[in-house]
Structures are given as structure tokens and as C-alpha cells.
Enzyme design. Structure first.
Site, mmCIF file in Angstrom:
data_model
loop_
_atom_site.group_PDB
_atom_site.id
_atom_site.type_symbol
_atom_site.label_atom_id
_atom_site.label_comp_id
_atom_site.label_asym_id
_atom_site.label_seq_id
_atom_site.Cartn_x
_atom_site.Cartn_y
_atom_site.Cartn_z
ATOM 1 N N ASP A 251 -5.965 27.783 44.032
ATOM 2 C CA ASP A 251 -5.362 28.781 43.133
ATOM 3 C C ASP A 251 -4.817 29.972 43.900
ATOM 4 O O ASP A 251 -4.167 30.842 43.303
ATOM 5 C CB ASP A 251 -6.394 29.258 42.093
ATOM 6 C CG ASP A 251 -7.682 29.750 42.742
ATOM 7 O OD1 ASP A 251 -8.300 28.966 43.488
ATOM 8 O OD2 ASP A 251 -8.067 30.904 42.513
ATOM 9 N N ASN A 252 -5.062 30.009 45.193
ATOM 10 C CA ASN A 252 -4.548 31.110 45.996
ATOM 11 C C ASN A 252 -3.462 30.655 46.965
ATOM 12 O O ASN A 252 -3.172 31.335 47.947
ATOM 13 C CB ASN A 252 -5.695 31.774 46.768
ATOM 14 C CG ASN A 252 -6.639 32.529 45.855
ATOM 15 O OD1 ASN A 252 -6.250 32.941 44.760
ATOM 16 N ND2 ASN A 252 -7.874 32.704 46.282
ATOM 17 N N ASP A 261 -3.006 36.962 47.494
ATOM 18 C CA ASP A 261 -4.430 37.261 47.307
ATOM 19 C C ASP A 261 -5.121 37.715 48.585
ATOM 20 O O ASP A 261 -5.798 36.950 49.266
ATOM 21 C CB ASP A 261 -5.177 36.067 46.688
ATOM 22 C CG ASP A 261 -5.181 36.192 45.171
ATOM 23 O OD1 ASP A 261 -4.353 36.961 44.656
ATOM 24 O OD2 ASP A 261 -5.992 35.535 44.514
HETATM 25 P P1 AMP Z 1 -9.630 35.501 43.271
HETATM 26 O O1 AMP Z 1 -10.901 35.293 44.041
HETATM 27 O O2 AMP Z 1 -9.161 36.936 43.280
HETATM 28 O O3 AMP Z 1 -8.562 34.552 43.641
HETATM 29 O O4 AMP Z 1 -10.012 35.228 41.748
HETATM 30 C C1 AMP Z 1 -10.486 34.011 41.273
HETATM 31 C C2 AMP Z 1 -10.503 34.046 39.759
HETATM 32 O O5 AMP Z 1 -11.380 35.055 39.271
HETATM 33 C C3 AMP Z 1 -9.155 34.333 39.126
HETATM 34 O O6 AMP Z 1 -9.081 33.612 37.931
HETATM 35 C C4 AMP Z 1 -9.235 35.804 38.867
HETATM 36 O O7 AMP Z 1 -8.345 36.219 37.867
HETATM 37 C C5 AMP Z 1 -10.678 35.959 38.431
HETATM 38 N N1 AMP Z 1 -11.187 37.314 38.640
HETATM 39 C C6 AMP Z 1 -11.426 37.923 39.814
HETATM 40 N N2 AMP Z 1 -11.893 39.168 39.624
HETATM 41 C C7 AMP Z 1 -11.956 39.377 38.280
HETATM 42 C C8 AMP Z 1 -12.356 40.462 37.447
HETATM 43 N N3 AMP Z 1 -12.808 41.623 37.947
HETATM 44 N N4 AMP Z 1 -12.253 40.284 36.102
HETATM 45 C C9 AMP Z 1 -11.817 39.142 35.588
HETATM 46 N N5 AMP Z 1 -11.430 38.089 36.318
HETATM 47 C C10 AMP Z 1 -11.491 38.186 37.652
HETATM 48 MG MG MG Z 2 -6.669 34.386 43.239
#
Ligand code: AMP
Ligand code: MG
Length: 492
Positions: A251-252, A261
Site C-alpha cells: 500500500d506504500n 509515505d
Molecule cells: P501507513 O503506515 O502510514 O502507510 O498507514 C497504514 C494504514 O494505517 C493506512 O490505511 C493509514 O491511512 C492508516 N493510518 C495510519 N495512521 C492513522 C491514524 N492516525 N488514523 C487513522 N488511520 C491511520
Molecule cells: Mg501508507
């Protein structure tokens, strides 16, 4: 001053409903502008002065939805550290819409940290100031280093705390990307066995990012090949800068081939191919030297989703997919050879160049040499043994001297003056990278003391990474022992 007008033209929001959830940002208490990217605003056709006004800050904080925006949270899935999450989606990001810039390129404008969405699960939809500053600095540094990346249009404080281990100041980042379509976006529909949606998404991605492949005999195969080629090139560039993304989940990884990201990412100081910074990457899955293998693994997940489009005969489709994915190694090796050859000042390709560059990397690793400075100082060591150059960066300087003797013989096969070669090496090897300890200093000053001067200074230095900037020479230096950052954390 009036609110900025943003020339939206939103194509993703015209896709079927199941691609996203409409959602407006949640207003915050007290928007305050931290930084605006004036040049990028102009490219997007937005008046930077108006964007910097209180009306503009209200938009950037999510308090006002600008005219013609169609705010949505995009749906996607993803393999996180190898495990499949069927439903992720934008949990703390909201796509305001797209603009076609002055350069004719369509780009997304997204607010990150702008409140909960239907994909937030247990998250608060918010972002803390530190990760926002980190992403602003590192994404803009990557752009200045010539690496495809999402950009930062603006950062604002929300005037509200976010609660992590401790209360922290909240912030919102306005992120700009040539799109936010990820491998995980394809997976979202593959998991639901929705072939129509995969076709719609692939056609959309082709039209937006790879219009040339539409005319190919098998456009979906050509689409995959094009994505593979861009990702191979991207990873080669990361490796060439000592960059560790840290969370290469599917997803990244973007379909456009842009870096996205900037959570636990880091640039290495002393070289170690097994280096990992992310506190959650306990097995080194996303270590520096593993990134090509992981990119290939991720691309295999992408082509799996495309199987029904490749050929109606499943066996034929499988065979095609295997051939396509097997192309990763040669494509990456060619890209990495180009990157490394340039870094050591070679312009013509000769058999053995990759081995020569690899030999330097091996010696750097064995001698804990600083990645960035070793390459940068090659410019000083072209002609003959020098007292300093990169050699003092090696535990055993002789390890460098021996390599350099072979290197100089190889350089002699190239038609170029020493001055030309010095310039080439300096253009391929930055003096300044966003070193972890510098980013931490910036974040501490802003978070603890409300002092953004260090942020501004580091940002200004990183805008010209290939210039010497003698007045800021200390920013080239690796950390002192007590400044070394051992772990980085996800932006959550
Ligand atoms: P990431 O690790 O930033 O790629 O995020 C992985 C998933 O977690 C994605 O679906 C993000 O939108 C979600 N996510 C990360 N941080 C938050 C947050 N503080 N609130 C809601 N969703 C989050
Ligand atoms: Mg992400």
C-alpha cells in the site's frame, strides 16, 4: 485577502462509488501556517500568496472545503510486512481533488492528518507535528536530489493536541502526488474478485500514467512492464543515495513510481547493507539491501491482480506473469549499474563496471565508511593519492587506496578531463542529505520550543544538495556518537 482559487479537475471521484468514500475534513481549532511551497503552488496554478493567507490556511487545515473540491478517502488494501490487510484505505488522508498544472501534468492534492474517514479503524485520523515536518523535509529533499517523489505543498499546525505516547502538537500536511494509486489499490479489488473494477482501475492508471501502453498488443502486460521499469529505476536511485524507505508495504508503493509515505524512512550514515532503522522492522525485511527483492515481491502481488486481464486462458496468463516478473532482476541491475557508474564518474559502459562499484561498496561496509561523504569525496581523489579525500572515512584507509588504484586505471579508459570528471562526480553525489540527527533536531526544536528556524535552515540547505555551501558545512557531517539515531518510527 480572498481564498485561493484552486483549478480542480477531479477524475478519480468520477470512478465508481466503490473506489472511495466521500468524506470532508474535520475542522481544527486554530490553523496556523508553518510552511508553504511557493514554487509548487505556482506549478499547480494556485496563487501562493492567497494560499498563505488565513483563508488559504483554513483550506490547508481542512476547515474550509475549497470550491470545486470533491473530498474523498481512497479505498485500498495491502500487504503489510508480508501479511495481507484486505481493507486499509485512507485512514487519515483526504483527497481534495486534482489539478492540471501549468506543466500540463495532473496531480492530486491530499490533506494528510485531516481527521477520521470510514477507513480509520481505531486511528484518530490525525498526524503529529514531527512526522509532518519529517515528510515535508525528506520529500522535498528527494525532489531536489532528482528522485521521483510525492511533494509537500504546505504544512499547518492545527492548534490541537494529538495523543500518541504523550500529547503532541497536531499538524496537517498538504501532499501532492501524480496520483495516489498504489499496488494495494489493485489488491483491494482482487481480494473482492471484482475483475471489472480491476479493469477500470488499470484503464484509468494507463490513461493517467502510461498513455503510450494503450496502443500495445497487450496493454495490461505493457502496463505492468512500465510499472516494473519505473519501480526498478526508483529503487536503484534509493540505493544510490543510501535511502531506506522503511515500510515498503504494497500500500506504500505507487503505480506512478513515485516515492510515497515518509514514515520511518532514513538515509544511512555509515554504510551497512543490512541497515534498518524502523522500530517495527524487527527482521530486517525492509533493510537497505533488501529493497530490490521486496520491490519484486510487491510487483508479483501487482501482476497477480492483473492475471484475468492478461489472457482468458489462466495457464497462459500465469506464464506471461512469470516472464514479466522475471524481468525485474535484469531491469533493476541495469538501473543500479547506471546509478553506480555515474556515482563513480564513469560515462561509458564497460564490462566489470558494476563489480568495480560493488567492490567499493563492500569495502565501505567493511570499514564503516560514511555512505554520502565517501562518494562525494571521490571527486577529490580522481588523479592520485590524496591525504584526505574519502580515505580517512575508512577504518583502514588502505582499503580505499587499493580500490582507488584500480578505479583510476578504469577512469583512464574514458575521454574526459579531470575537471569535467570532478564536476560529474559532484553532480551525481550530494554533499547534503537529510541526516536523521538533523531531522530529529528540527523536530525537537519545533515540538518542544515552537522554534521553526532549524526547520527553515535545514529545508534551505537541502534545496541545493549538490552545492558546497561552506557556511553550512557542519550539515554534511555524520552524527557525533551521542547524536546517532538508532530507530525511527511510523508517522502514526
Ligand atoms: P501507513 O503506515 O502510514 O502507510 O498507514 C497504514 C494504514 O494505517 C493506512 O490505511 C493509514 O491511512 C492508516 N493510518 C495510519 N495512521 C492513522 C491514524 N492516525 N488514523 C487513522 N488511520 C491511520
Ligand atoms: Mg501508507
Amino acid at each position: 485577502m480572498s481564498a485561493p482559487s484552486i483549478p480542480f479537475d477531479n477524475s478519480y471521484a468520477r470512478l465508481p462509488d466503490k473506489f472511495f468514500a466521500p468524506i470532508t475534513p474535520t475542522p481544527v481549532a486554530a490553523p496556523r501556517l508553518i510552511k508553504i511551497n511557493t514554487a509548487l503552488a505556482r506549478t499547480l496554478g494556485i496563487d501562493p500568496d492567497k494560499l498563505a493567507s488565513p483563508e488559504g490556511a483554513a483550506i490547508l487545515a481542512g476547515n474550509t472545503v475549497p470550491e470545486n473540491a470533491t473530498p474523498i478517502a481512497q479505498a485500498y488494501a495491502g500487504h503489510q510486512f508480508g501479511g495481507l490487510s484486505p481493507k486499509l484505505g485512507d485512514g487519515r488522508a483526504i483527497l481534495l481533488g486534482e489539478v492540471i498544472g501549468q506543466d500540463g501534468i495532473r496531480r492530486d492534492i491530499q490533506l494528510k492528518g485531516s481527521g477520521p474517514t470510514p477507513f480509520s479503524r481505531r486511528g484518530d485520523g490525525r498526524a503529529a507535528l514531527g512526522p509532518v515536518l519529517r515528510e515535508y523535509l525528506v520529500s522535498e529533499a528527494m525532489a531536489a536530489l532528482g528522485v521521483p517523489t510525492t511533494r509537500s505543498l504546505a504544512a499547518v499546525m492545527t492548534g490541537e493536541p494529538v495523543y500518541r505516547e504523550t500529547p503532541l502538537p497536531g499538524a496537517v500536511l498538504a501532499r501532492v502526488a501524480s496520483s495516489h494509486i498504489r499496488i494495494g489499490t489493485f489488491q483491494y479489488f482482487a481480494i473482492r474478485q471484482d475483475v471489472d473494477a480491476i479493469r477500470t482501475l488499470a484503464d484509468y492508471a494507463i490513461a493517467r500514467h502510461y498513455p503510450d501502453v494503450a496502443a500495445a498488443e497487450n496493454p495490461y502486460r505493457a502496463f505492468f512492464d512500465a510499472v516494473l521499469s519505473r519501480q526498478a529505476d526508483l529503487i536503484a536511485r534509493w540505493l544510490g543515495l543510501g535511502f531506506i524507505h522503511g515500510v515498503m508495504n504494497t500500500d506504500n508503493m505507487t503505480i506512478s513510481g513515485e516515492t510515497i509515505d515518509y514514515g520511518p524512512c532514513a538515509f544511512m550514515d555509515s554504510f551497512n547493507p543490512a541497515q534498518v532503522y524502523s522500530s517495527i522492522d524487527q527482521h530486517g525485511r525492509y533493510a537497505w539491501g533488501n529493497q530490490p527483492r521486496i520491490a519484486q515481491w510487491n510487483l508479483a502481488r501487482l501482476i497477480e491482480t492483473l492475471l484475468p486481464l492478461l489472457d482468458p486462458d489462466e495457464t497462459v496468463a500465469q506464464a506471461q506473469a512469470q516472464t514479466a516478473i522475471d524481468n525485474f532482476a535484469p531491469t533493476f541491475n541495469a538501473a543500479f549499474t547506471r546509478v553506480l557508474s555515474k556515482k563513480i564518474g564513469l560515462t561509458i559502459a564497460i564490462e566489470g563496471d558494476l563489480a568495480l562499484a560493488q567492490d567499493l561498496l563492500d569495502r565501505m561496509a567493511a570499514n564503516s565508511a560514511d555512505f554520502t561523504l565517501t562518494f562525494r569525496r571521490l571527486a577529490e581523489a580522481i588523479e592520485a593519492d590524496v591525504p584526505d579525500g574519502p580515505r580517512s572515512l575508512f577504518d583502514d584507509p588502505k582499503a580505499f587506496d587499493d580500490w582507488a588504484a584500480t578505479w583510476r586505471q578504469r577512469l583512464a579508459q574514458e575521454p574526459m578531463t579531470a575537471a569535467q570528471r570532478r564536476d560529474l562526480i559532484r553532480q551525481a553525489n550530494p554533499a547534503f542529505i537529510p541526516r536523521n540527527h538533523r531531522i530529529e533536531q528540527v523536530i525537537a526544536a519545533a515540538t518542544v520550543h515552537g522554534d521553526f528556524a532549524p526547520f527553515e535552515k535545514l529545508h534551505a540547505i537541502l534545496a541545493h544538495p549538490f552545492d558546497d555551501q561552506p557556511e553550512s558545512a557542519a550539515f554534511m557531517d555524520p552524527p557525533q556518537p551521542d547524536e546517532i539515531v538508532h530507530a525511527t518510527f511510523c508517522g502514526t
